[in-house]
Write a protein that holds these residues in place. Structure first.
Motif, PDB file in Angstrom:
ATOM      1  N   ASP A  11      -6.230   6.319  12.541  1.00  0.00           N
ATOM      2  CA  ASP A  11      -6.970   7.503  12.099  1.00  0.00           C
ATOM      3  C   ASP A  11      -6.088   8.540  11.419  1.00  0.00           C
ATOM      4  OD1 ASP A  11      -5.820   8.010  14.727  1.00  0.00           O
ATOM      5  OD2 ASP A  11      -6.932   9.891  14.698  1.00  0.00           O
ATOM      6  N   SER A  12      -4.786   8.437  11.558  1.00  0.00           N
ATOM      7  CA  SER A  12      -3.863   9.406  10.971  1.00  0.00           C
ATOM      8  C   SER A  12      -3.535   9.022   9.531  1.00  0.00           C
ATOM      9  CB  SER A  12      -2.572   9.473  11.789  1.00  0.00           C
ATOM     10  OG  SER A  12      -1.583  10.194  11.081  1.00  0.00           O
ATOM     11  N   VAL A  13      -3.910   9.881   8.601  1.00  0.00           N
ATOM     12  CA  VAL A  13      -3.618   9.637   7.189  1.00  0.00           C
ATOM     13  C   VAL A  13      -2.110   9.563   6.976  1.00  0.00           C
ATOM     14  CG1 VAL A  13      -3.854  10.558   4.845  1.00  0.00           C
ATOM     15  CG2 VAL A  13      -5.767  10.715   6.433  1.00  0.00           C
ATOM     16  N   ALA A  14      -1.367  10.424   7.651  1.00  0.00           N
ATOM     17  CA  ALA A  14       0.096  10.425   7.523  1.00  0.00           C
ATOM     18  C   ALA A  14       0.690   9.116   8.038  1.00  0.00           C
ATOM     19  CB  ALA A  14       0.688  11.610   8.285  1.00  0.00           C
ATOM     20  N   ASP A  15       0.202   8.630   9.173  1.00  0.00           N
ATOM     21  CA  ASP A  15       0.700   7.367   9.721  1.00  0.00           C
ATOM     22  C   ASP A  15       0.336   6.183   8.824  1.00  0.00           C
ATOM     23  OD1 ASP A  15       1.870   8.663  11.836  1.00  0.00           O
ATOM     24  OD2 ASP A  15       0.376   8.038  13.318  1.00  0.00           O
ATOM     25  N   LEU A  16      -0.856   6.215   8.239  1.00  0.00           N
ATOM     26  CA  LEU A  16      -1.241   5.158   7.308  1.00  0.00           C
ATOM     27  C   LEU A  16      -0.332   5.157   6.083  1.00  0.00           C
ATOM     28  CD1 LEU A  16      -5.149   5.169   7.296  1.00  0.00           C
ATOM     29  CD2 LEU A  16      -3.639   3.370   8.142  1.00  0.00           C
ATOM     30  N   GLU A  17      -0.006   6.332   5.599  1.00  0.00           N
ATOM     31  CA  GLU A  17       0.879   6.418   4.433  1.00  0.00           C
ATOM     32  C   GLU A  17       2.272   5.901   4.768  1.00  0.00           C
ATOM     33  OE1 GLU A  17       1.782   6.478   0.729  1.00  0.00           O
ATOM     34  OE2 GLU A  17      -0.233   6.962   1.408  1.00  0.00           O
ATOM     35  N   LEU A  18       2.779   6.243   5.947  1.00  0.00           N
ATOM     36  CA  LEU A  18       4.079   5.725   6.379  1.00  0.00           C
ATOM     37  C   LEU A  18       4.039   4.203   6.500  1.00  0.00           C
ATOM     38  CD1 LEU A  18       5.184   8.309   9.094  1.00  0.00           C
ATOM     39  CD2 LEU A  18       6.177   7.969   6.824  1.00  0.00           C
ATOM     40  N   ALA A  19       2.951   3.678   7.033  1.00  0.00           N
ATOM     41  CA  ALA A  19       2.812   2.226   7.173  1.00  0.00           C
ATOM     42  C   ALA A  19       2.751   1.557   5.803  1.00  0.00           C
ATOM     43  CB  ALA A  19       1.572   1.896   7.994  1.00  0.00           C
ATOM     44  N   ARG A  20       2.003   2.134   4.882  1.00  0.00           N
ATOM     45  CA  ARG A  20       1.938   1.572   3.525  1.00  0.00           C
ATOM     46  C   ARG A  20       3.337   1.521   2.907  1.00  0.00           C
ATOM     47  NH1 ARG A  20      -2.563   5.289   2.858  1.00  0.00           N
ATOM     48  NH2 ARG A  20      -4.471   4.164   3.286  1.00  0.00           N
ATOM     49  N   GLU A  21       4.083   2.604   3.110  1.00  0.00           N
ATOM     50  CA  GLU A  21       5.449   2.669   2.591  1.00  0.00           C
ATOM     51  C   GLU A  21       6.333   1.604   3.260  1.00  0.00           C
ATOM     52  OE1 GLU A  21       8.886   6.052   2.231  1.00  0.00           O
ATOM     53  OE2 GLU A  21       6.802   6.719   2.188  1.00  0.00           O
ATOM     54  N   ALA A  22       6.171   1.427   4.569  1.00  0.00           N
ATOM     55  CA  ALA A  22       6.971   0.446   5.300  1.00  0.00           C
ATOM     56  C   ALA A  22       6.659  -0.976   4.847  1.00  0.00           C
ATOM     57  CB  ALA A  22       6.730   0.588   6.797  1.00  0.00           C
ATOM     58  N   PHE A  23       5.408  -1.265   4.549  1.00  0.00           N
ATOM     59  CA  PHE A  23       5.011  -2.603   4.112  1.00  0.00           C
ATOM     60  C   PHE A  23       5.279  -2.834   2.625  1.00  0.00           C
ATOM     61  CE2 PHE A  23       2.334  -2.457   7.980  1.00  0.00           C
ATOM     62  CZ  PHE A  23       2.643  -3.707   8.510  1.00  0.00           C
ATOM     63  N   GLU A  24       5.558  -1.772   1.886  1.00  0.00           N
ATOM     64  CA  GLU A  24       5.733  -1.858   0.433  1.00  0.00           C
ATOM     65  C   GLU A  24       6.796  -2.874   0.021  1.00  0.00           C
ATOM     66  OE1 GLU A  24       5.271  -1.181  -3.614  1.00  0.00           O
ATOM     67  OE2 GLU A  24       3.958  -0.617  -1.965  1.00  0.00           O
ATOM     68  N   SER A  25       7.887  -2.952   0.734  1.00  0.00           N
ATOM     69  CA  SER A  25       8.961  -3.875   0.340  1.00  0.00           C
ATOM     70  C   SER A  25       8.545  -5.341   0.517  1.00  0.00           C
ATOM     71  CB  SER A  25      10.235  -3.591   1.129  1.00  0.00           C
ATOM     72  OG  SER A  25      10.037  -3.848   2.495  1.00  0.00           O
ATOM     73  N   HIS A  26       7.425  -5.568   1.176  1.00  0.00           N
ATOM     74  CA  HIS A  26       6.929  -6.932   1.400  1.00  0.00           C
ATOM     75  C   HIS A  26       5.694  -7.240   0.563  1.00  0.00           C
ATOM     76  CE1 HIS A  26       9.579  -7.320   4.887  1.00  0.00           C
ATOM     77  NE2 HIS A  26       9.234  -6.093   5.170  1.00  0.00           N
ATOM     78  N   ARG A  27       5.359  -6.386  -0.384  1.00  0.00           N
ATOM     79  CA  ARG A  27       4.097  -6.487  -1.116  1.00  0.00           C
ATOM     80  C   ARG A  27       3.914  -7.798  -1.874  1.00  0.00           C
ATOM     81  NH1 ARG A  27       7.151  -3.175  -4.261  1.00  0.00           N
ATOM     82  NH2 ARG A  27       7.276  -3.658  -6.464  1.00  0.00           N
ATOM     83  N   THR A  28       4.996  -8.494  -2.219  1.00  0.00           N
ATOM     84  CA  THR A  28       4.834  -9.752  -2.951  1.00  0.00           C
ATOM     85  C   THR A  28       4.377 -10.891  -2.037  1.00  0.00           C
ATOM     86  OG1 THR A  28       7.165 -10.307  -2.667  1.00  0.00           O
ATOM     87  CG2 THR A  28       6.542  -9.153  -4.702  1.00  0.00           C
ATOM     88  N   SER A  29       4.552 -10.731  -0.728  1.00  0.00           N
ATOM     89  CA  SER A  29       4.185 -11.812   0.193  1.00  0.00           C
ATOM     90  C   SER A  29       3.010 -11.471   1.095  1.00  0.00           C
ATOM     91  CB  SER A  29       5.392 -12.201   1.047  1.00  0.00           C
ATOM     92  OG  SER A  29       5.864 -11.082   1.758  1.00  0.00           O
ATOM     93  N   LEU A  30       2.432 -10.279   0.927  1.00  0.00           N
ATOM     94  CA  LEU A  30       1.314  -9.920   1.796  1.00  0.00           C
ATOM     95  C   LEU A  30       0.317  -9.013   1.107  1.00  0.00           C
ATOM     96  CD1 LEU A  30       1.568  -6.751   2.994  1.00  0.00           C
ATOM     97  CD2 LEU A  30       3.385  -7.789   4.295  1.00  0.00           C
ATOM     98  N   THR A  31      -0.868  -8.965   1.714  1.00  0.00           N
ATOM     99  CA  THR A  31      -1.920  -8.047   1.300  1.00  0.00           C
ATOM    100  C   THR A  31      -2.219  -7.157   2.488  1.00  0.00           C
ATOM    101  OG1 THR A  31      -2.869  -9.690  -0.186  1.00  0.00           O
ATOM    102  CG2 THR A  31      -4.298  -7.870   0.477  1.00  0.00           C
TER     103      THR A  31
END
Length: 141
Positions: A11-31
């Motif tokens: 529910d936290s927009v800030a936490d979702l943004e941090l998670a998106r940033e954390a997963f960003e380096s893996h974007r070629t292998s995941l959705t």
């Protein structure tokens, strides 16, 4: 094999943004699909065919209207989604929360790291584990 699919609910927009940033380096292998609440995530799941289901669902526990425990209960009670691994992600390491998550059939319980560099490492370890343990035929089998 198709890209790895993750459904993240927090529910936290800030936490979702941090998670998106954390997963960003893996974007070629995941959705990554993110939702700010359980209702949106469940509605999204309703639209998916069997071959489109996420490989793992990550749920925050403390959310308004519908807690992560509520979402977990619904997921595990539904034959379409009951076999999807669900990881509870929380700042709480309380015995009561951990016990409740596992009693509702969570696959894992992850306490959020307190710093962003530690969270990045946590995400890398999370992905290494879940990606290497995915069944080749999931989610069709």
């Amino acid at each position: 094999m198709r890209p790895f699919h993750i459904l993240l609910v927090d529910d936290s927009v800030a936490d979702l943004e941090l998670a998106r940033e954390a997963f960003e380096s893996h974007r070629t292998s995941l959705t990554l699909h993110t939702f700010e609440g359980g209702l949106g995530a469940l509605s999204f799941l309703e639209t998916l065919e069997v071959g489109e289901l996420p490989d793992v669902i990550v749920l925050d526990i403390n959310m308004p209207r519908m807690s992560g425990f509520d979402v977990l209960r619904i997921l595990k009670a539904d034959a379409r989604w009951g076999s999807i691994p669900v990881v509870m992600l929380s700042t709480s390491s309380g015995h009561q929360d951990v016990t409740r998550a596992y009693s509702l059939h969570a696959s894992s319980y992850l306490v959020k790291a307190s710093s962003f560099p530690a969270f990045l490492k946590q995400i890398d370890q999370f992905l290494a584990y879940w990606m290497s343990n995915r069944l080749p035929s999931w989610p069709v089998a």
